[in-house]
Write an enzyme that holds these catalytic residues in place. Structure first.
Site, short mmCIF file in Angstrom:
data_model
loop_
_atom_site.label_atom_id
_atom_site.label_comp_id
_atom_site.label_asym_id
_atom_site.label_seq_id
_atom_site.Cartn_x
_atom_site.Cartn_y
_atom_site.Cartn_z
N PRO A 113 0.93 -1.19 -0.05
CA PRO A 113 0.17 -0.07 0.07
C PRO A 113 1.08 1.33 -0.05
CG PRO A 113 -0.35 -1.12 2.23
CD PRO A 113 0.60 -1.88 1.00
N GLY A 115 1.99 5.07 0.69
CA GLY A 115 2.01 6.13 1.76
C GLY A 115 1.68 5.66 3.08
N GLY A 117 4.56 3.99 4.53
CA GLY A 117 5.86 3.95 5.28
C GLY A 117 6.19 2.33 5.10
N GLY A 119 7.71 1.31 2.17
CA GLY A 119 8.51 1.01 1.01
C GLY A 119 7.94 1.14 -0.42
N ALA A 122 10.09 2.82 -3.29
CA ALA A 122 11.64 1.98 -3.61
C ALA A 122 11.29 0.75 -4.29
CB ALA A 122 12.30 2.18 -2.27
N ASP A 164 15.43 2.84 2.26
CA ASP A 164 14.10 1.89 1.76
C ASP A 164 14.79 1.14 0.44
OD1 ASP A 164 12.67 3.14 3.37
OD2 ASP A 164 11.25 4.12 1.96
O1 PMV Z 1 9.29 5.78 2.92
P1 PMV Z 1 9.10 5.82 4.31
O2 PMV Z 1 7.85 6.51 4.80
O3 PMV Z 1 9.28 4.10 5.00
O4 PMV Z 1 10.36 6.70 4.91
C1 PMV Z 1 11.64 6.22 4.93
C2 PMV Z 1 12.35 6.56 6.19
C3 PMV Z 1 12.54 8.07 6.38
O5 PMV Z 1 13.88 8.03 7.29
C4 PMV Z 1 11.60 8.89 7.10
C5 PMV Z 1 13.15 8.57 5.04
C6 PMV Z 1 14.52 8.28 4.45
O6 PMV Z 1 14.85 8.45 3.19
O7 PMV Z 1 15.25 7.71 5.31
#
Ligand code: PMV
Length: 327
Positions: A113, A115, A117, A119, A122, A164
């Site tokens: 999903p 938004g 967190g 990944g 990526a 990520d």
């Molecule tokens: O993609 P997310 O929401 O899991 O964020 C990655 C982790 C952060 O530390 C917030 C950003 C980063 O680039 O490390």
């Protein structure tokens, strides 16, 4: 670096989701972080040369449009600027290997999903670059893959630490510090319960907010960075020794720090409290925050079931249980 055959074959690539056990946000400033892969959530990409109507490749693209899969057109002759991080990564890859011929269609199917967190951006970028490399029949070195994906991630996060991109290809827990990666091991019985608030977070907004916050309070920023690094180092030692209770306490302390820097929210805090109330060893938000997911640590499957039920009752819209150690 690529073959110049007229009809390149379709290429396929994939990658998986991840959670951050500890260290998010502070990892952007060179502090260490620990990530754990979620192979059950995968992103798949297929790359096709721009094809004539009626050809199998054109049919696949039409199917993607009908099924609302994510479809990305990548034109090597464009300037590569796009609001889509997958397109940015794919275009960067073409540039890095010197590909300047016809455009490529990328069809993405992502079970991660967005938004949350976990990944998704990526994993989609890695899957896309892998598919593109296979399609263009060119050698994909880890360096080129990483550089291309980082272009997309920098666009998605503002400034991306790179964690990520590493975690969505990792086979087990990893230590990440200033681009340096080391595999970690963890106890076989321990579990992580991941719960989704149902709220879409924006990593870019969260990273920008943290930058402003840290810049406005330099002394406090220094304290946060030092504490975050200390918690992550202690967590790695606990992980290696199988001390889940201690590891959980470090996770909960990290959540308190993320609250202080303003990236938690009411829904995340409620789920964290519910998990701890249900007996989890520790709990925290994971990833960028401002919505998205939280994680809770359980000693074993039995405890994970109890924690998972409590999280569902507290309003989690989706939950997953994953092993903490290597599979
Ligand atoms: O993609 P997310 O929401 O899991 O964020 C990655 C982790 C952060 O530390 C917030 C950003 C980063 O680039 O490390």
């Amino acid at each position: 670096m690529y073959r110049t055959t007229q009809e390149h074959r379709a290429g396929a690539g994939s990658a998986h989701g991840k959670i951050i056990l500890l260290g998010e946000h502070m990892v952007v400033y060179g502090m260490p972080a620990i990530a754990v892969p979620m192979p059950e959530l995968r992103a798949h990409a297929t790359a096709y040369g721009r094809a004539a109507a009626g050809s199998p490749a054109a049919d696949a693209v039409l199917d993607a449009q009908r099924s609302r899969s994510h479809l990305v057109h990548v034109d090597p002759r464009s300037d590569g600027r796009s609001a889509d991080s997958v397109e940015v990564a794919a275009h960067a890859f073409m540039r890095l290997v010197g590909y300047t011929e016809r455009g490529v269609d990328l069809v993405l199917r992502c079970a991660i999903p967005p938004g949350r967190g976990l990944g998704a951006s990526a994993a989609c970028a890695v899957a896309a670059v892998r598919a593109l490399a296979e399609h263009l029949e060119c050698t994909l070195t880890p360096e080129i893959l990483h550089r291309a994906v980082q272009h997309g991630e920098d666009m998605a996060h503002g400034t991306a630490s790179g964690i990520d991109a590493v975690a969505c290809m990792a086979a087990g827990p990893v230590w990440f510090e200033s681009g340096w990666v080391q595999p970690l091991s963890g106890p076989a019985r321990a579990r992580i319960v991941v719960a989704d608030t149902g709220i879409t977070g924006s990593t870019k907004a969260a990273v920008t907010q943290v930058r402003t916050q840290l810049a406005s309070e330099i002394n406090q920023a220094r304290t946060h960075l030092i504490n975050a690094a200390a918690l992550t180092r202690m967590a790695a030692e606990d992980l290696a020794a199988g001390r889940i209770a201690e590891l959980g306490k470090h996770c909960t302390a990290f959540h308190a720090m993320l609250c202080e820097i303003g990236v938690s929210c009411g829904a995340l805090d409620r789920l964290v409290a519910a998990a701890i109330e249900a007996g989890a060893a520790g709990a925290k938000l994971t990833g960028g925050g401002l919505g998205g997911c939280m994680i809770a640590l359980a000693e074993d499957d039995e405890q994970a079931v109890t924690v998972r039920t409590a999280l569902q009752q507290a309003g989690a819209v989706r939950t997953w249980t994953i092993p903490l150690g290597r599979r």
